[in-house]
Design a protein around this motif. Structure first.
Motif: not given
Length: 103
Positions: A40-49, A51-58
Motif C-alpha cells: 500500500l505504501g509503495i504502490v498505492m500512496m503515489p497515486f493518492y499523492h 492526485s492531491k486527493a485526501r481520501s479514497v472516495p475523493e
C-alpha cells in the motif's frame, strides 16, 4: 484514524490467538498484514499523492466520476450497517454468562 484502530484491534486479536493456540498463529499477521501495508505504501500512496486527493472516495471522484463515488458511498454504508449487527452480536458469548444478560 479508523485504520489505525482497526490495525491495533487486529494486533490485539492476534496476540489473543497466540496466547490461546500458540505462537504459530501470530505469524499469520506478519504473512498477511505486513506485506499488504508495505505494498500500500509503495504502490498505492503515489497515486493518492499525485492526485492531491485526501481520501479514497475523493480519489474515486476525481479519477472516475461522481457515480463511482456514490457507489462507493452506498457500498460503504451497507457494509457499516451489516458490520454493526455483527459488532452488536459478537459480545453475547461473554455478556450472557458473566452478568447474566439474555440475548
Amino acid at each position: 484514524m479508523p485504520c489505525v484502530s482497526a490495525d491495533l484491534g487486529a494486533i490485539l486479536g492476534m496476540v489473543a490467538n497466540g496466547m490461546q493456540y500458540g505462537a504459530m498463529t501470530v505469524h499469520y499477521y506478519w504473512i498477511g498484514a505486513v506485506p499488504a501495508m508495505v505494498s500500500l505504501g509503495i504502490v498505492m500512496m503515489p497515486f493518492y499523492h499525485h492526485s492531491k486527493a485526501r481520501s479514497v472516495p475523493e480519489f474515486l471522484g476525481r479519477r472516475f466520476n461522481g457515480a463511482t463515488q456514490l457507489l462507493n458511498a452506498i457500498t460503504f454504508a451497507v457494509v457499516q450497517i451489516l458490520i454493526a449487527g455483527v459488532n452488536l452480536h459478537a459480545p453475547t458469548p461473554v455478556m450472557e454468562p458473566l452478568p447474566g444478560w439474555p440475548l
